[in-house]
Every structure is written in structure tokens, then in C-alpha cells.
Motif scaffolding. Structure first.
Motif, short mmCIF file in Angstrom:
data_model
loop_
_atom_site.label_atom_id
_atom_site.label_comp_id
_atom_site.label_asym_id
_atom_site.label_seq_id
_atom_site.Cartn_x
_atom_site.Cartn_y
_atom_site.Cartn_z
N GLN A 95 75.40 23.67 5.07
CA GLN A 95 73.94 22.89 5.01
C GLN A 95 72.84 23.32 4.15
O GLN A 95 72.24 22.86 3.28
N SER A 96 72.95 24.80 3.85
CA SER A 96 71.78 25.32 2.96
C SER A 96 72.34 24.91 1.90
O SER A 96 71.31 24.61 0.90
N TRP A 97 73.61 24.92 1.35
CA TRP A 97 74.14 24.65 0.12
C TRP A 97 73.91 23.01 -0.24
O TRP A 97 73.19 22.55 -1.24
N VAL B 29 71.30 21.08 1.31
CA VAL B 29 69.81 21.05 0.94
C VAL B 29 69.01 21.63 -0.48
O VAL B 29 68.47 21.04 -0.85
N ALA B 30 69.83 22.80 -0.82
CA ALA B 30 69.48 23.16 -1.90
C ALA B 30 69.89 22.42 -3.11
O ALA B 30 69.09 22.12 -3.92
N GLU B 31 71.12 21.67 -3.05
CA GLU B 31 71.32 20.61 -3.99
C GLU B 31 70.37 19.23 -4.00
O GLU B 31 69.99 18.76 -4.95
N VAL C 282 67.24 19.47 -3.04
CA VAL C 282 66.10 19.98 -3.43
C VAL C 282 65.87 20.02 -4.99
O VAL C 282 64.98 19.65 -5.61
N THR C 283 67.12 19.97 -5.73
CA THR C 283 67.00 19.86 -7.05
C THR C 283 66.87 18.70 -7.66
O THR C 283 66.47 18.58 -8.73
N ARG D 115 59.04 19.83 -5.42
CA ARG D 115 59.66 21.47 -5.13
C ARG D 115 58.75 22.22 -5.05
O ARG D 115 58.92 23.14 -4.19
N LEU E 37 58.46 24.67 -1.52
CA LEU E 37 58.81 26.20 -1.73
C LEU E 37 57.67 26.93 -1.11
O LEU E 37 57.96 27.97 -0.34
N TYR F 21 59.32 27.42 2.40
CA TYR F 21 60.25 28.50 2.33
C TYR F 21 59.44 29.84 2.36
O TYR F 21 59.88 30.86 2.69
#
Length: 169
Positions: free
Chosen positions: A104-106, A108-110, A112-113, A120, A124, A128
Motif C-alpha cells: 500500500q505504501s508503494w 500511495v507513493a506512486e 503521490v508522484t 505534493r 508532505l 507526512y
């Protein structure tokens, strides 16, 4: 020494057990491990009681040699190299599988890009880094109202990006 194996072992224990345990404690530096080694040594003496004849040499030196060899053999074994003793028992409970959280974190990180740099930046700061709207506004150099509206639209854009990636709520 006595001819009867049971009497021999009783005599052996009475005469040498305390010294043997002390020697094992010196070798292992762990009272529990020392008891195990002393017990294994006495077991081997019981299994080979015929070698415990005083005319063949000192019984105590034979016991100490066997104990030392047990410790050395365990130290050399692969099991010893992979095990670590501890005084603390692990907490009972279900083992936690972190695979889903990592995936899930991967995702979400994708997602967010795919957001704009302004969106962003506001996510952040607020999510975050855990900053308040006022702190985020100061760090980003924009009014607080702008942080609030960018946060709102950034979350909507993030939700849309996740839906496009096949993630549903």
C-alpha cells in the motif's frame, strides 16, 4: 567406585556434581546452560560407566574433559551460531504480516508522484510531517487558506490517481 551402575551414579553425583556444575558455569557463563551441560555430562558418564574406574585415571578430570568437549562441540555447531539466548520471552500474539502495508505504501507513493508539485508539498507538510495548517503555511510561504484549499484538492487528486491505479476505498 561401586559395581552397581545406579550406586555408581549416585556416588558420582554426590562427589562431583557441584564441582562439575561450577566448571560448566565457568565455561558457559549461563546458569541454565551450565545445568544442561552438567546433566549431559552425567548422562554420558551413566552411558559409559565402565570408563569411570579410578585405576584408569581421575574421574573428575574425565567429567571435566567431557563437559569441555560438549561446550566446544556446541560452540562449533551451526545451531549455536544461529541461536541467541535471551532472558525475555517474546510477547504472545499473532505474527503481523507487513506485506500489505508495504505494498500500500508503494502504491500511495506512486500515486503521490502523479500530483502537482504544490499538492505534493502541502500533503508532505500536513500529513507526512504532521505540521498544522499554520506551520505548513509558514514553511511553504503561502496563506493558511491556500494550504487548506490545496490540501482539499490534493486529496481529491490523490483519490483519483489511486482509482486510476485500480485501488478502491
Amino acid at each position: 567406585m561401586a559395581d552397581n551402575p545406579t550406586a555408581l551414579m549416585q556416588q558420582l553425583h554426590d562427589e562431583h556434581a557441584a564441582a562439575l556444575w561450577g566448571f560448566c558455569l565457568h565455561l558457559t557463563s549461563d546458569p541454565v546452560r551450565a545445568e544442561d551441560v552438567a546433566q549431559e555430562t552425567l548422562l554420558r558418564a551413566w552411558q559409559h560407566y565402565e570408563v569411570l574406574d579410578e585405576s584408569r585415571g581421575s574421574v573428575r578430570s574425565w567429567l571435566f574433559t567431557v563437559a569441555r568437549n560438549i561446550v566446544i562441540d556446541e560452540w562449533r555447531s551451526k545451531r549455536y551460531q544461529n541461536e541467541r539466548s535471551t532472558d525475555h520471552l517474546p510477547e504472545p500474539g499473532d505474527p503481523v504480516d507487513q506485506t500489505d502495508t508495504l505494498l500500500q505504501s508503494w502504491v500511495v507513493a506512486e500515486a503521490v508522484t502523479q500530483l502537482s508539485p504544490d499538492h505534493r508539498a502541502v500533503l508532505l507538510e500536513c500529513y507526512y510531517r504532521g505540521r498544522s495548517v499554520a506551520e505548513a503555511a509558514r514553511r511553504l510561504g503561502v496563506p493558511e487558506g491556500t494550504v487548506k484549499s490545496r490540501t482539499h484538492y490534493a486529496l481529491r487528486a490523490l483519490r483519483l490517481a489511486l482509482e486510476e491505479m485500480g485501488v478502491s476505498a
